[in-house]
Enzyme design. Sequence first.
Site, short mmCIF file in Angstrom:
data_model
loop_
_atom_site.label_atom_id
_atom_site.label_comp_id
_atom_site.label_asym_id
_atom_site.label_seq_id
_atom_site.Cartn_x
_atom_site.Cartn_y
_atom_site.Cartn_z
N LYS A 1 -4.15 -3.98 5.84
CA LYS A 1 -3.01 -3.08 6.04
C LYS A 1 -1.90 -3.88 6.69
O LYS A 1 -2.17 -4.71 7.58
CB LYS A 1 -3.43 -1.91 6.93
CG LYS A 1 -2.34 -0.86 7.15
CD LYS A 1 -2.85 0.33 7.97
CE LYS A 1 -1.80 1.41 8.13
NZ LYS A 1 -2.27 2.58 8.91
N SER B 1 -1.48 7.22 6.89
CA SER B 1 -0.56 6.14 6.61
C SER B 1 -1.18 4.96 5.87
O SER B 1 -0.45 4.15 5.31
CB SER B 1 0.05 5.63 7.92
OG SER B 1 -0.94 5.06 8.75
N SER C 1 -5.17 8.46 9.76
CA SER C 1 -4.65 7.55 8.73
C SER C 1 -5.67 6.68 8.03
O SER C 1 -5.32 6.01 7.06
CB SER C 1 -3.58 6.65 9.32
OG SER C 1 -2.37 7.36 9.38
N1 GLN Z 1 -0.21 11.54 9.90
C1 GLN Z 1 -0.28 11.33 11.31
C2 GLN Z 1 1.08 10.93 11.81
O1 GLN Z 1 1.99 10.95 11.07
C3 GLN Z 1 -1.29 10.26 11.64
C4 GLN Z 1 -0.83 8.91 11.28
C5 GLN Z 1 -1.81 7.87 11.66
O2 GLN Z 1 -3.00 8.14 11.86
N2 GLN Z 1 -1.32 6.67 11.82
O3 GLN Z 1 1.27 10.61 12.95
#
Ligand code: GLN
Length: 483
Positions: free
Chosen positions: A76, A151, A175
């Site tokens: 990532k 994400s 995410s």
């Molecule tokens: N969707 C959540 C956010 O927007 C979690 C994102 C994540 O786990 N990095 O914060």
Amino acid sequence: MHNKTLAELAQGLKRREFSSRELTQHFLERIRRHDRRLNAFITVTPERALADAEAADAALARGEAGPLTGIPLAQKDIFCTDGIRTTCGSRMLDNFPPPYDATVVARLAEAGTVLLGKLNMDEFAMGSSNETSYYGPVRNPWNTDCVPGGSSGGSAAAVAAGLTPAATGTDTGGSIRQPAAFCGITGLKPTYGRVSRWGMVAFASSLDQGGPMARSAEDCALLLQAMAGFDPKDSTSVDRPVPDYGAVLNRELKGVRIGLPKEYFADLDPAMAQVLEAAMAEYRRLGVEFKEVSLPNIGLSVPAYYVIAPSECSSNLARYDGVRYGYRCRDPRDLEDLYLRTRAEGFGAEVKRRILIGTYALSAGYYDAYYLKAQKIRRLIADDFRRAFQEVDALLGPTTPTPAFRLGEKTGDPIAMYLSDIYTIAVNLAGLPGMSVPAGFIDGRPVGMQLIGDYFAEDRLLNIAHRYQRETDWHRRLPPDFA
Ligand code: GLN
């Protein structure tokens, strides 16, 4: 080769059925052929990959190979890679080549893996659909009109489409698990502190945790084995031995107690519930006993998260000032102009929204009402889980409220987007480990089952997931267009 698990690939390498170089070339070719449609990679690193593969082949020839030697994977783009640009999905870091490797990157390299490239993601990991990336959205290989989740959407899409055998992800509020669910792969968010955060671009420091994303629980176990462990460079990493995850994978499940949080099933979509019921029937055949449990404060997790995560992000992202590294606006008039325009031009809309919310929540006079209050709720949620784990060994529920939604469907409505993590966020607030395991399909779109474990019980979670995957083949399916 792209439909094989890591364990199978490792075996093929050891038996000389193919070399790491051939394996690497196969995946580089698949990336070249298919990634135009998916946009899962921000950066592909063919030279580095082939050099890694050559080193791995030499180690294999010397008989010095470990379980991951010669296995290609992708990171990532939140993990710093020495000399390889690390964008975090943001214009702010579009030109940032880090001077060091993240601990996760270094450990996977030491284990002999091959780096294929860096994967697309929501900007600074803020999002649930990969649509906030400066590099454009990623598409879901099961249905390219749908999002891959976020994400870690690039990671999930790349693994699902067979562009890489495995990937890393990070999970602040879901995410790893949510994109794993949307793309039909297996993802593990470890206990907070299990995997070093050093060199992982910070979003919300008390929630962020890196973990593996792969086809199977067995593959996640192999990757976690290399990633986990104490790191003196990360003060929140926990100094506690890493168990042998492979050793307990096949343990029988007879008598294992799994809790069903009633709040997770109360308003669950009937088609989702049906998929989970079929999975539960499988587990009953394996001797698992189910028990209803309650997490009474779970309804407060999304609101608490959306105070805590933006607060911490507003502090972490203060470092992007146009002075030290990253994007800098052109011809600043003075220092204030430099700050203002660098941040206005370098950050996207969702990141700005979070910084504004966080700065507000932390400001004098509001801190007690918002951040402190949210931290108290966090304790209540952790206590709910603690009580549940006095009665059961793990929890089972959905990973997401629905399968993957369509691109653009929620971009105009941040609250609707935030609610797609309603089943994952509490796990981060409590710091617990959680997994998403492929459990079926609705209209051709994958459905994830979430398993939640007690602190540092990754071995138990992987065992529970692996026994299910021995009986089912959901995790083995490939999206037809990428088969
Ligand atoms: N969707 C959540 C956010 O927007 C979690 C994102 C994540 O786990 N990095 O914060």
